[in-house]
Design an enzyme around this catalytic site. Sequence first.
Site, PDB file in Angstrom:
ATOM      1  N   PRO A   1       8.236  -5.005  -1.286  1.00 26.85           N
ATOM      2  CA  PRO A   1       7.472  -5.544  -0.151  1.00 26.85           C
ATOM      3  C   PRO A   1       6.649  -4.503   0.577  1.00 26.85           C
ATOM      4  O   PRO A   1       5.769  -4.840   1.374  1.00 26.85           O
ATOM      5  CB  PRO A   1       8.556  -6.126   0.753  1.00 26.85           C
ATOM      6  CG  PRO A   1       9.775  -5.323   0.437  1.00 26.85           C
ATOM      7  CD  PRO A   1       9.681  -5.003  -1.034  1.00 26.85           C
TER       8      PRO A   1
ATOM      9  N   GLY B   1       2.915   5.978  11.336  1.00 28.29           N
ATOM     10  CA  GLY B   1       3.975   5.679  10.388  1.00 28.29           C
ATOM     11  C   GLY B   1       3.987   4.225   9.963  1.00 28.29           C
ATOM     12  O   GLY B   1       3.205   3.390  10.429  1.00 28.29           O
TER      13      GLY B   1
ATOM     14  N   ASP C   1      -0.573  13.640  18.983  1.00 25.02           N
ATOM     15  CA  ASP C   1       0.752  13.341  18.437  1.00 25.02           C
ATOM     16  C   ASP C   1       1.820  13.679  19.469  1.00 25.02           C
ATOM     17  O   ASP C   1       1.659  14.634  20.251  1.00 25.02           O
ATOM     18  CB  ASP C   1       0.999  14.131  17.151  1.00 25.02           C
ATOM     19  CG  ASP C   1       2.128  13.542  16.324  1.00 25.02           C
ATOM     20  OD1 ASP C   1       1.841  13.063  15.209  1.00 25.02           O
ATOM     21  OD2 ASP C   1       3.286  13.550  16.766  1.00 25.02           O
TER      22      ASP C   1
ATOM     23  N   GLU D   1       1.213 -11.273  -5.445  1.00 23.38           N
ATOM     24  CA  GLU D   1       0.533 -10.336  -4.571  1.00 23.38           C
ATOM     25  C   GLU D   1      -0.045 -11.104  -3.384  1.00 23.38           C
ATOM     26  O   GLU D   1      -0.792 -12.079  -3.570  1.00 23.38           O
ATOM     27  CB  GLU D   1      -0.580  -9.615  -5.333  1.00 23.38           C
ATOM     28  CG  GLU D   1      -1.547  -8.812  -4.487  1.00 23.38           C
ATOM     29  CD  GLU D   1      -0.865  -7.720  -3.687  1.00 23.38           C
ATOM     30  OE1 GLU D   1      -1.151  -7.616  -2.476  1.00 23.38           O
ATOM     31  OE2 GLU D   1      -0.058  -6.970  -4.266  1.00 23.38           O
TER      32      GLU D   1
ATOM     33  N   ILE E   1      -1.194  10.650   6.742  1.00 30.01           N
ATOM     34  CA  ILE E   1      -2.196   9.586   6.816  1.00 30.01           C
ATOM     35  C   ILE E   1      -3.186   9.845   7.948  1.00 30.01           C
ATOM     36  O   ILE E   1      -4.399   9.675   7.794  1.00 30.01           O
ATOM     37  CB  ILE E   1      -1.507   8.224   6.980  1.00 30.01           C
ATOM     38  CG1 ILE E   1      -0.658   7.910   5.740  1.00 30.01           C
ATOM     39  CG2 ILE E   1      -2.540   7.121   7.196  1.00 30.01           C
ATOM     40  CD1 ILE E   1       0.181   6.652   5.869  1.00 30.01           C
TER      41      ILE E   1
ATOM     42  N   SER F   1       1.909  -2.589  -5.813  1.00 34.07           N
ATOM     43  CA  SER F   1       1.551  -1.186  -5.636  1.00 34.07           C
ATOM     44  C   SER F   1       2.351  -0.344  -6.621  1.00 34.07           C
ATOM     45  O   SER F   1       2.755  -0.812  -7.676  1.00 34.07           O
ATOM     46  CB  SER F   1       1.790  -0.750  -4.197  1.00 34.07           C
ATOM     47  OG  SER F   1       1.175   0.500  -3.941  1.00 34.07           O
ATOM     48  N   HIS F   2       2.610   0.930  -6.294  1.00 34.74           N
ATOM     49  CA  HIS F   2       3.150   1.871  -7.269  1.00 34.74           C
ATOM     50  C   HIS F   2       4.418   1.375  -7.966  1.00 34.74           C
ATOM     51  O   HIS F   2       4.516   1.389  -9.198  1.00 34.74           O
ATOM     52  CB  HIS F   2       3.436   3.204  -6.588  1.00 34.74           C
ATOM     53  CG  HIS F   2       2.213   3.887  -6.091  1.00 34.74           C
ATOM     54  ND1 HIS F   2       1.350   4.575  -6.918  1.00 34.74           N
ATOM     55  CD2 HIS F   2       1.683   3.981  -4.838  1.00 34.74           C
ATOM     56  CE1 HIS F   2       0.344   5.067  -6.211  1.00 34.74           C
ATOM     57  NE2 HIS F   2       0.525   4.720  -4.946  1.00 34.74           N
TER      58      HIS F   2
ATOM     59  N   TYR G   1       6.313  17.912   7.717  1.00 31.11           N
ATOM     60  CA  TYR G   1       6.038  18.410   6.367  1.00 31.11           C
ATOM     61  C   TYR G   1       6.042  19.939   6.280  1.00 31.11           C
ATOM     62  O   TYR G   1       6.435  20.501   5.259  1.00 31.11           O
ATOM     63  CB  TYR G   1       4.678  17.892   5.875  1.00 31.11           C
ATOM     64  CG  TYR G   1       4.617  16.402   5.732  1.00 31.11           C
ATOM     65  CD1 TYR G   1       5.089  15.766   4.586  1.00 31.11           C
ATOM     66  CD2 TYR G   1       4.099  15.604   6.752  1.00 31.11           C
ATOM     67  CE1 TYR G   1       5.051  14.389   4.454  1.00 31.11           C
ATOM     68  CE2 TYR G   1       4.053  14.229   6.634  1.00 31.11           C
ATOM     69  CZ  TYR G   1       4.524  13.624   5.483  1.00 31.11           C
ATOM     70  OH  TYR G   1       4.489  12.260   5.375  1.00 31.11           O
TER      71      TYR G   1
ATOM     72  N   ARG H   1       7.074   5.348  -8.322  1.00 30.57           N
ATOM     73  CA  ARG H   1       6.892   5.233  -9.773  1.00 30.57           C
ATOM     74  C   ARG H   1       8.223   5.426 -10.504  1.00 30.57           C
ATOM     75  O   ARG H   1       8.556   4.678 -11.425  1.00 30.57           O
ATOM     76  CB  ARG H   1       5.875   6.267 -10.252  1.00 30.57           C
ATOM     77  CG  ARG H   1       4.431   5.954  -9.898  1.00 30.57           C
ATOM     78  CD  ARG H   1       3.979   4.640 -10.551  1.00 30.57           C
ATOM     79  NE  ARG H   1       2.578   4.398 -10.380  1.00 30.57           N
ATOM     80  CZ  ARG H   1       1.655   4.598 -11.316  1.00 30.57           C
ATOM     81  NH1 ARG H   1       1.996   5.075 -12.496  1.00 30.57           N
ATOM     82  NH2 ARG H   1       0.398   4.309 -11.072  1.00 30.57           N
TER      83      ARG H   1
ATOM     84  N   SER I   1      -3.456   3.036  -1.894  1.00 32.13           N
ATOM     85  CA  SER I   1      -3.703   3.531  -0.533  1.00 32.13           C
ATOM     86  C   SER I   1      -3.899   5.037  -0.494  1.00 32.13           C
ATOM     87  O   SER I   1      -4.600   5.554   0.383  1.00 32.13           O
ATOM     88  CB  SER I   1      -2.540   3.135   0.381  1.00 32.13           C
ATOM     89  OG  SER I   1      -2.524   1.743   0.604  1.00 32.13           O
ATOM     90  N   CYS I   2      -3.294   5.743  -1.439  1.00 26.32           N
ATOM     91  CA  CYS I   2      -3.430   7.201  -1.475  1.00 26.32           C
ATOM     92  C   CYS I   2      -4.881   7.641  -1.672  1.00 26.32           C
ATOM     93  O   CYS I   2      -5.211   8.797  -1.406  1.00 26.32           O
ATOM     94  CB  CYS I   2      -2.572   7.786  -2.595  1.00 26.32           C
ATOM     95  SG  CYS I   2      -0.828   7.349  -2.515  1.00 26.32           S
TER      96      CYS I   2
END
Length: 453
Positions: free
Chosen positions: A109, A242, A176, A32, A157, A9-10, A185, A302, A41-42
Amino acid sequence: MKYIIVGTSHAGYEVIQTLLKEDKDADIHVYESGDKPSFLSCGIQSYLEDVSPSLDSLHYANEQSYKDQGVNIHVNSTVTDIDTEQKVITVDQNGNTEQVNYDKLFLSPGGKPVTPPVEGIDQYNHVLFMRGRDWANQVKSRMSNAKKAVVVGGGYIGIEAAEAFAKAGIQTKVIDVADRILSTYLDQEFTDILEDNAKEHGLEFIGGETVQSLNGDEQGNVTKVITDKNEYEADTVLFAVGVQPATDWLEGKIDLGKKGVININHQQQTSAKDVYAGGDATLVPFAPVEEDRYIALATNSRRQGVTAAKNMLGHDMTMPRVSGTSGLQLFDYKFGQTGVHGTEQDHYDGNLGQKYVKELIRPKFMQDEIPVHMKIIYDEDSHKILGAQLMSKDNITESINTMSIAISAGYTLEQLAVQDFFFQPDYDRPWNYLNVLAQQALNDTFGSDQMLF
């Protein structure tokens, strides 16, 4: 030099690309566990809403593109063990086990969906999770038949899935344990607006409730979500509460911290020589205050990937401090956030100031009168900027990047209040809304008898 990268991934992707650029003789082996590398996934929400044409479009690279670059790519290959003394990993590929040596090793991982202790969660059909390619395909397949959906989890998500459901005409509720949507956030001034707007679009948020169990019918299909306070009908339930680091297999091999997070320094080095790590299983250095935090964002991964690769190549690079800057859209509103939040007042070592401002973006003569909702978080004594949140029906989210730079540069309210921004009526006013935000915070700080602006 033989480099092994676990995870594509990233973070893993960025390590590979940096090694390819800087070491033409690099012997790169990538492992992989899935059948396709570098899944994004984004981009799942765009696939659910038919913006992205297929799951295959949500990949940075594929098996062939890696081979074309000279990368030895191994899919369906799960790394199950590591011997840091002998510098060997153990790989399971379709039931066949082999040991592979390395000179430098990078571990990414990633994370796995948290499975809450809910009775019936593994018992009924149409109980889904929002993580990875396989789950994305299952969620998409279910949407055509779903009528009443409950999404458990009101974070990024969860609301991405919930918005896609609502737009598809599915009656959708988000439940929630927190009393506000997106509570980690955005502060309440913003979430109150988002909750009301979401309800107008067929998405209802239910806060302050804990899901305890699921019920189903004789065919094994889920029919009801039961919380500690209420019951809700549902033919589809999606859990997005999460992720946790997928590092169980590393226990006793390298140092792990709380909840399985891999302990690393700011050069991405683990406790083992020549073993580096990054991504959702690690912490990142936080810019507003001197600490490391768990902030699972692609942008952070990244940067970690570049940092790790540079150090694997023998350079000396330190992971830059980040503010956890992110942005998203929920129906009519676009928003961004960075740094410290107003809810952190009890944990901040000092006096935390905060100011919320609602301001027109453009002059009134432009006749649109679209407001921007803004909040700035700062140290009351030094006036150093620590965080910010922005939201509007207009797309002003790029401005959160400006606030992130201000935090990294150590800007104060005084500096932002008079900072040079361009003026053009199509875009803003002579005092940019960010200027106004800082000016209003200063006026609060000094009091009405000493107003500076």
